[in-house]
Design a protein around this motif. Structure first.
Motif, mmCIF file in Angstrom:
data_model
loop_
_atom_site.group_PDB
_atom_site.id
_atom_site.type_symbol
_atom_site.label_atom_id
_atom_site.label_comp_id
_atom_site.label_asym_id
_atom_site.label_seq_id
_atom_site.Cartn_x
_atom_site.Cartn_y
_atom_site.Cartn_z
ATOM 1 N N UNK A 56 0.833 -1.208 0.000
ATOM 2 C CA UNK A 56 0.000 0.000 0.000
ATOM 3 C C UNK A 56 0.864 1.253 0.000
ATOM 4 N N UNK A 57 1.955 1.243 0.784
ATOM 5 C CA UNK A 57 2.854 2.399 0.809
ATOM 6 C C UNK A 57 3.511 2.604 -0.553
ATOM 7 N N UNK A 58 3.892 1.522 -1.215
ATOM 8 C CA UNK A 58 4.485 1.644 -2.543
ATOM 9 C C UNK A 58 3.481 2.151 -3.557
ATOM 10 N N UNK A 165 -9.072 7.112 8.960
ATOM 11 C CA UNK A 165 -9.223 5.838 8.283
ATOM 12 C C UNK A 165 -8.194 5.582 7.204
ATOM 13 N N UNK A 166 -7.363 6.567 6.880
ATOM 14 C CA UNK A 166 -6.388 6.410 5.802
ATOM 15 C C UNK A 166 -5.149 5.651 6.267
ATOM 16 N N UNK A 167 -4.587 4.901 5.344
ATOM 17 C CA UNK A 167 -3.340 4.204 5.596
ATOM 18 C C UNK A 167 -2.354 4.532 4.491
ATOM 19 N N UNK A 168 -1.071 4.358 4.825
ATOM 20 C CA UNK A 168 0.006 4.558 3.847
ATOM 21 C C UNK A 168 -0.099 5.920 3.178
ATOM 22 N N UNK A 169 -0.264 6.976 3.970
ATOM 23 C CA UNK A 169 -0.393 8.329 3.430
ATOM 24 C C UNK A 169 0.946 8.769 2.876
ATOM 25 N N UNK A 170 0.943 9.262 1.644
ATOM 26 C CA UNK A 170 2.134 9.797 1.005
ATOM 27 C C UNK A 170 1.846 11.232 0.596
ATOM 28 N N UNK A 171 2.521 12.184 1.210
ATOM 29 C CA UNK A 171 2.249 13.593 0.944
ATOM 30 C C UNK A 171 1.577 14.252 2.141
ATOM 31 N N UNK A 172 0.921 15.402 1.888
ATOM 32 C CA UNK A 172 0.267 16.165 2.949
ATOM 33 C C UNK A 172 -1.094 15.550 3.257
ATOM 34 N N UNK A 173 -1.246 15.051 4.474
ATOM 35 C CA UNK A 173 -2.511 14.426 4.854
ATOM 36 C C UNK A 173 -3.658 15.429 4.838
ATOM 37 N N UNK A 174 -3.359 16.732 5.029
ATOM 38 C CA UNK A 174 -4.420 17.738 5.068
ATOM 39 C C UNK A 174 -5.150 17.878 3.741
ATOM 40 N N UNK A 175 -4.509 17.440 2.659
ATOM 41 C CA UNK A 175 -5.167 17.535 1.359
ATOM 42 C C UNK A 175 -6.249 16.490 1.172
#
Length: 513
Positions: A56-58, A165-175
């Motif tokens: 998921x992170x990839x 509820x989000x996982x493997x966040x890549x970037x700014x979570x606020x978006x």
């Protein structure tokens, strides 16, 4: 990959020039879709392990590289409880108001199956149908200012949004939009159980105008593993990007399926290994026993190394260690076969060397049986004797009451399963307070080191006087760093104990692990 490029090329604009960014700072590469080399690299970077979270992170990292902004994976079961349905009724909340949302006044939906636009005053909504936008003006929709909402109480809007509820966040979570909003958009376009179009637009959170959010199902065939949610500031995602993200999500879903299949097989293997794990038999009360098993590798519970104790007549006990060639479940299966034949043969009270002869005869008659080394020690506390016989195995260690240790010589015989026979026994005197340690080669062997030097290191250990048999084994394992050994390790310690009063438990100092 050439075929993939041909399939994508008609659906995208000009290729980006060196990964340049738009002047508005959206983080979106110019031209919409990535070049073939970037896509190939992105696909190759997904599923490098059999770990679902890593996959998921990839996936999210690849999505950000190709389309900019932020990406995360959302699974329905990950969304926290207590959100009041998909949106609040009368309070200010996600994407509410009269301004255009994603896919607003002039932005069409994707014109059909590829996407559905949720959130414009009079924009083209689902599949480009005019006048079907949600949340515009006072029209009822998913929680507009005066809309009825779905499942939400009046004034129960999410405010800043819930992203837990989000996982493997890549970037700014606020978006990222509110997690339940993204899930609601997916359900509106087509429930995950029934499949989604390649890209579904979802509304974001207040205070972030000009943001584009795209929800893509992570599916492989009929298997659904969640949603890929991408968000960025500036220009909305185009159709070519939606198809790129769908391609990445499908690749990730395939690897997630493999990871889950691997986990199921590993759990089944673990169950089988636990079924093969068995404590040594009960020795006579005149003997204190401790056993340690350390299978090689972090994901196995049992290997080809084993220990056993068999009660004999007249207060004698037969101690056994064995080492089947190989590792893992296959070696454990053969280990169990050797163990079973040993129990059957030892019950006849034959001398140790004749027990080995019978075991070798049985094993050599089975073509698929792996060879094994084995050491037998018949302990007779009443007579003060230890009788040894070996089949290609290392000699045992004898620790005196003062803590000094020495190796006991054993006649050398061929491994079991060769059919060569030729086993002999030798008897050594045993004094009160002595501790006998039987072990497999994984305890002492080191890569590139002569076995005699390895055995000398073990014999050079000194033990505090009065240690219990379990403490003796812990001292050995710690001194030799056996928990990081490259091979399976099995070690057994035995010490004659004084006669106990009737009714006293016979295993007060017995430990296993």
């Amino acid at each position: 990959m050439w075929g993939v490029s041909r399939w994508i090329q008609p659906r995208r604009g000009p290729a980006p020039g060196g990964g340049r960014r738009l002047p508005d700072g959206s983080g979106r590469p110019e031209g919409g879709a990535a070049p073939s080399a970037a896509l190939r690299a992105a696909l190759g970077g997904i599923g490098t392990t059999l770990d679902e979270e890593q996959t998921c992170a990839e996936l999210t990292a690849a999505a950000v590289r190709l389309t900019g902004g932020t990406a995360a994976v959302l699974r329905g079961g990950d969304i926290g409880r207590g959100h009041g349905g998909y949106g609040g009724g009368a309070g200010p909340e996600d994407g509410a108001g009269t301004g255009p949302g994603n896919g607003g006044d002039t932005e069409p939906g994707y014109g059909g199956d590829p996407g559905a636009s949720l959130g414009g005053d009079s924009g083209r909504g689902h599949g480009g149908r005019p006048g079907s936008g949600h949340d515009g003006g006072t029209a009822p929709g998913h929680g507009g200012r005066s809309g009825a909402g779905r499942g939400g109480e009046p004034g129960a809007g999410h405010g800043g949004g819930d992203r837990s509820g989000y996982r493997a966040v890549s970037g700014e979570a606020e978006l990222l939009p509110d997690a339940s909003r993204a899930l609601a958009a997916a359900r509106e376009a087509g429930s995950p159980a029934g499949g989604l179009p390649p890209g579904t637009r979802a509304r974001g959170s207040p205070g972030t105008p000009g943001r584009s959010v795209l929800v893509t199902p992570v599916t492989s065939g009929r298997d659904h593993y969640g949603l890929l949610v991408t968000a960025r500031r500036g220009a909305p995602h185009d159709r070519a990007e939606a198809e790129l993200l769908a391609l990445l999500a499908e690749r990730a879903a395939s690897h997630i399926r493999h990871a889950r299949t691997h986990d199921r097989i590993r759990r089944t293997t673990g169950d089988l290994q636990r079924a093969l794990l068995a404590e040594p038999g009960r020795p006579h009360p005149n003997l204190d026993i401790a056993v340690r098993h350390l299978p090689a590798g972090g994901r196995t519970l049992v290997g080809g190394d084993w220990c056993e104790t068999v009660r004999l007549h007249f207060g004698r006990t037969l101690l056994v260690v064995g080492d089947v060639m190989g590792h893992g479940l296959e070696a454990a299966v053969d280990m169990n076969a050797y163990r079973s034949s040993l129990r059957y043969i030892a019950a006849t009270d034959l001398p140790p060397h004749r027990v080995l002869r019978q075991m070798d005869f049985i094993a050599s008659g089975e073509a698929d049986r792996r060879p094994a080394t084995c050491l037998l020690a018949r302990v007779d506390p009443g007579r003060g004797q230890i009788t040894l016989a070996g089949a290609g195995h290392l000699p045992p260690l004898l620790i005196g009451p003062d803590g000094a240790a020495a190796l006991l010589p054993v006649p050398v015989g061929p491994p079991l399963g060769t059919g060569l026979g030729g086993y002999d026994s030798v008897t050594h005197p045993a004094s009160p307070g002595q501790t006998l340690v039987l072990f497999t080669d994984g305890l002492v062997e080191r890569r590139g080191e002569d076995i005699d030097r390895s055995l000398a290191r073990l014999a050079g250990l000194r033990f505090p006087a009065g240690q219990g048999v379990g403490d003796v084994l812990d001292t050995i394992l710690s001194a030799l760093d056996a928990r990081h050994a490259e091979d399976d390790v099995a070690v057994l310690a035995a010490r004659p104990s004084p006669r106990r009063p009737a009714g006293e438990p016979p295993y007060g100092t017995r430990a296993s692990g």
